[in-house]
Design an enzyme around this catalytic site. Structure first.
Site, PDB file in Angstrom:
ATOM      1  N   LYS A  16      54.284  58.411  51.469  1.00 12.93           N
ATOM      2  CA  LYS A  16      52.883  58.786  51.644  1.00 12.93           C
ATOM      3  C   LYS A  16      52.037  57.530  51.806  1.00 12.93           C
ATOM      4  O   LYS A  16      52.493  56.409  51.549  1.00 12.93           O
ATOM      5  CB  LYS A  16      52.407  59.609  50.450  1.00 12.93           C
ATOM      6  CG  LYS A  16      52.481  58.890  49.119  1.00 12.93           C
ATOM      7  CD  LYS A  16      52.015  59.776  47.983  1.00 12.93           C
ATOM      8  CE  LYS A  16      52.051  59.017  46.654  1.00 12.93           C
ATOM      9  NZ  LYS A  16      51.528  59.817  45.538  1.00 12.93           N
TER      10      LYS A  16
ATOM     11  N   TYR B 230      27.403  34.516  53.630  1.00 13.66           N
ATOM     12  CA  TYR B 230      26.237  35.336  53.307  1.00 13.66           C
ATOM     13  C   TYR B 230      25.724  35.049  51.890  1.00 13.66           C
ATOM     14  O   TYR B 230      26.518  34.886  50.958  1.00 13.66           O
ATOM     15  CB  TYR B 230      26.601  36.815  53.397  1.00 13.66           C
ATOM     16  CG  TYR B 230      26.826  37.309  54.808  1.00 13.66           C
ATOM     17  CD1 TYR B 230      25.780  37.327  55.735  1.00 13.66           C
ATOM     18  CD2 TYR B 230      28.075  37.767  55.204  1.00 13.66           C
ATOM     19  CE1 TYR B 230      25.985  37.780  57.026  1.00 13.66           C
ATOM     20  CE2 TYR B 230      28.288  38.232  56.499  1.00 13.66           C
ATOM     21  CZ  TYR B 230      27.240  38.236  57.413  1.00 13.66           C
ATOM     22  OH  TYR B 230      27.439  38.687  58.676  1.00 13.66           O
TER      23      TYR B 230
END
Length: 834
Positions: free
Chosen positions: A502, A728
């Site tokens: 999965k 940033y």
């Protein structure tokens, strides 16, 4: 000529039945790899998990008529077969090949050590192929099974043999020595830490030295003090005794002290290294196109060996400068037009072609299998017989398309044109193929590139492979297979294995991993949602698949693609049963989820009577398994909770199975519980993240191999002044002159933003570089002030063997599951098999 009668005498086995005496040329150990049934002998090996005697009937039906067995079969079922009965089939394999080795009197080079075995072997092949017809180990076939398969390749036309040998525990090298029986030995080096299975590094060295018990000469580097001491002691105890005529000759080399071959200097310039040495009072030199220390050491071993074989120094100089990189693996990459490309374009010989074709055959994701093959330059056979054999391989492996490149394969193209169902085309040169290349000729195919180095198939690879983002996730399929075997060794012989694929196989890919699991005989797959299962079915996966989160909207797909849903509530059970009735199906498999305390999904104990009533004598549904989840199987502090969950699961599953009246698979163990709670293995276990090389137990972790390596590259280097900020928010500022490297990865690729401002680190040129500033969407800046000579394009390791994903997860304050499953799909996956 070998036949059943002669082999039975060699093995001192009992010839249970002889119905003919066909010539035996091939040893077959894997029932999935039948190529020459009429001339093969099958030797079924027996392990704790598998007994290959179960495949005898299947192979007999495929045309195999010679068998060496340790369990007597029902002879009446095999009227046209020869059976030789022995005590142990592995011992028989070793004895047979050891006897085969005794028929040859040519130089045999045996190579062992911690690192470099395969590189030295392949470089020696490159350096000596013009002087000798050489047989060598395919890839890194150096184990108790790989070595016999390698040595069995020896044929009368060969003039030199090169075999490598590796061991994982004491006593193994004694068997390999008898099989290889090297006349010339090379001990490449020894690692600082001892491997699992050995008491210490001295024991490991002494065990490896057994390979040279009857050799004439041993080449090694004196600069490993413990290795040198062990060799001298070995020679004094064994060398003289076993070799009465002069004993074992030691040929030493050193960069530090006096030796038979004294390396005086190593000068590195750009991409080349010039090595100068003193040998027999003569100054010699070579130049190699590598600058790393491992390559320098490997090249010196080859140099010393060539001098021993009396190859002229001027020839050695010329050939050393032409050494090429050795691809140690088969790479599987995404290709153009929904193709997959397997790149194995560094050599082309029958042994490695067989291995590459086996890997190609594992791939089920595309309807067409294509091989692009160059001339096979050295085989010792006539071109006609060689390419007849290659054509037979194409037929046996069910290849759909062949593109042959080279004047020899072009000349023998009739061999391939006679293979029914094989579409073939031929070109005299790689350049001619490239000039006529059309992308539209390749659609929905798995393409194997298999070429000798001189044909430069890497140029073809660039045309076929999908252009990728320079951030890639490498997945080692050999490590996945290794990890599965480590867990299987802990299981009871009757316990099945379900593999969890999965979440895109924990970030590692879907069909690529599933193909491997199917090939290695895993019993079940489990996916989260039906669409994951459908994708696997579309790509050729036929094994049972459990869907853990079925939704009513997916019931049609589940029924159409033969997926098996988890049922966790009475309402869901009723809905699915109605859907099965409408579809006109009966006995459709389902898996019942029991809630033993996690309180997520599942039937509670109070639900069992009503559940049993709905399932008993139900013509539409068949319960394949009952299972539950453990909340903390990895945590010793939760062991009491685990025991309580196990007890409750026993009670609930017993009550339900009693009502059903038929056997049902029960499973509750996850990866951690396989080792920590062996009493809970039951009928099946579910292996998840452990398959990908991560386990909470230190004991188990030491036995696993890392599967994934996330790597990127430096896009730009910046030189900063004191106080300059990065990224940033100006969160990071240089404290004095600084250097940063911007790398091509960001949070959109799955690198967590919480690793900003020095929390996270990456490996650049083998050193840790902290994150400078805030992680951006597509890039990260690293402080590399302390790492010299950083340049654009340098490789950067985000996690891998040298920087485990567990460490990255710890820095990020999370678990490895989240890191692995969070890697974006825009990060291209490259799969390889060693």
């Amino acid at each position: 000529m070998y036949n059943a009668e002669s082999i039975s005498k060699v093995l001192k086995g009992e010839l249970l039945q002889q119905t003919g005496n066909p010539e035996i040329e091939h040893v077959l150990l894997d029932s999935r790899k039948v190529i020459y049934p009429a001339t093969s002998v099958f030797i079924p090996l027996v392990s704790q998990r598998r007994n290959a005697h179960q495949y005898i009937k299947e192979l007999y039906e495929k045309g195999v008529s010679n068998f060496i067995v340790s369990e007597a079969p029902e002879l009446a079922q095999y009227p046209a077969a020869n059976f030789i009965l022995v005590k142990d089939t592995m011992s028989a394999l070793h004895s047979l090949v050891a006897w085969h080795r005794q028929q040859f009197h040519i130089p045999v080079i045996g190579i062992t050590g911690s690192n470099g075995k395969t590189i030295v072997k392949e470089w020696l092949y490159q350096l000596l192929e013009k002087d000798y017809n050489i047989v060598r180990s395919p890839k890194s076939y150096n184990s108790q099974i790989g070595v016999p398969l390698s040595v069995w390749q020896m044929k009368p036309e060969h003039q030199l043999a090169i075999f490598e040998a590796g061991i994982s525990q004491p006593g193994e090298m004694e068997h390999l020595e008898k099989i290889i029986r090297p006349t010339i030995g090379i001990f490449t080096n020894i690692g600082e830490a001892h491997n699992e299975g050995f008491l210490n590094i001295r024991q490991k060295i002494n065990e490896k030295l057994v390979l040279f018990s009857k050799s004439e000469i041993l080449i090694y580097c004196k600069d490993y003090p413990v290795l040198n001491e062990c060799v001298l002691q070995f020679n004094s105890l064994v060398g003289k005794k076993e070799n009465q005529e002069g004993g074992l000759q030691l040929c030493t080399w050193s960069r530090k002290t006096e030796a038979d071959f004294r390396v005086m200097s190593v000068e590195k310039t750009g991409t080349h290294s010039r090595i100068e040495a003193l040998h027999k009072n003569e100054t010699l030199s070579i130049t190699i196109p590598f600058v790393d220390e491992g390559s320098i050491e490997n090249a010196i071993h080859c140099w010393v060996l060539m001098l021993h074989l009396k190859i002229p120094q001027e020839v050695i100089q010329q050939r050393m400068d032409q050494l090429g990189n050795i691809a140690m693996r088969l790479e599987l990459k995404q290709g153009i037009n929904n193709c997959s490309v397997i790149n194995d374009s560094y050599n082309s010989d029958l042994g490695s072609l067989n291995i590459a074709l086996d890997f190609l055959q594992q791939q089920q994701q595309h309807p067409t299998r294509t091989v692009i093959l160059s001339d096979i330059l050295q085989s010792g056979k006539s071109d006609a017989s060689l390419y007849e054999e290659v054509a037979s391989l194409m037929r046996q492996k069910k290849i759909d398309k062949l593109i042959g490149i080279g004047k020899n394969i072009f000349r023998e193209k009739k061999c391939f044109q006679q293979v029914e169902g094989l579409k073939s085309s031929f070109f005299l040169t790689t350049e001619e193929f490239i000039q006529q290349f059309n992308q539209q000729d390749f659609q929905h195919e798995t393409i194997l590139l298999k070429g000798a180095r001189v044909f430069e198939f890497e140029r073809i690879g660039k045309l076929l492979e999908q252009k990728v983002h320079q951030t890639i996730l490498e997945i080692n399929l050999s490590s996945v297979a290794h990890n599965i075997r480590q867990y299987q060794a802990l299981l009871k012989p009757t316990t099945k294995l379900m593999a969890m694929v999965k979440a895109f196989s924990y970030g590692s890919g879907s069909f690529e991993i599933a193909n491997l699991l199917q090939f290695h005989g895993v019993d079940y797959l489990a996916v989260a949602y039906a669409d994951e299962g459908v994708e696997l079915r579309r790509t050729g996966i036929t094994m049972p698949i459990m869907v853990m989160n079925p939704e009513p909207s997916s019931f049609d797909a589940i029924l159409q693609w033969n997926l098996e849903p988890e049922i966790y509530s009475l309402h869901l059970l009723q809905q699915f049963e109605e859907e099965v009735q409408i579809a006109g199906k009966t006995g459709f498999p389902v898996h019942i989820k029991l809630d033993t305390g996690m309180h997520r999904l599942g039937f509670e104990k109070k639900d069992i009577p009503e559940l049993a009533a709905m399932l008993t004598d139900n013509n539409y549904l068949t319960v394949k398994s009952m299972f539950s989840h453990l909340a903390g199987s990895e945590d010793p502090e939760l062991d009491e909770l685990t025991r309580q969950q196990g007890k409750l699961f026993y009670e609930m599953s017993y009550e339900l199975q009693k009502a059903l009246g038929y056997a049902v698979i029960r499973h509750i163990s996850n990866s951690a519980a396989i080792l920590r709670h062996p009493d809970l293995q039951l009928d099946m276990v579910r292996l998840g993240i452990g398959m990908y090389g991560v386990d909470s137990s230190e004991e188990m972790q030491a036995q696993l191999k890392p599967v994934s390596t996330l790597k990127t590259t430096v896009s730009q280097v910046k030189h900063l002044n004191d106080g300059d900020f990065v990224g940033y928010g100006a969160k990071w500022r240089a404290k004095g002159p600084a250097i940063t490297a911007t790398v091509r990865i960001g949070y959109a690729d799955g690198y967590p933003r919480r690793l900003s401002n020095g929390v996270g680190k990456m490996l650049v040129r083998g050193q840790l570089a902290p994150v400078a500033g805030v992680v951006a969407m597509d890039m990260v800046m690293l402080d590399v002030t302390h790492i010299p000579d950083i340049t654009e394009g340098d490789e950067v390791i985000v996690f891998g063997e040298s920087l485990p994903v567990q460490q990255l997860a710890a820095w990020a304050g999370t678990i490895p599951y989240e890191i692995l499953t969070g890697i974006s799909q825009r990060v291209k996956r490259v799969y390889f098999q060693e």
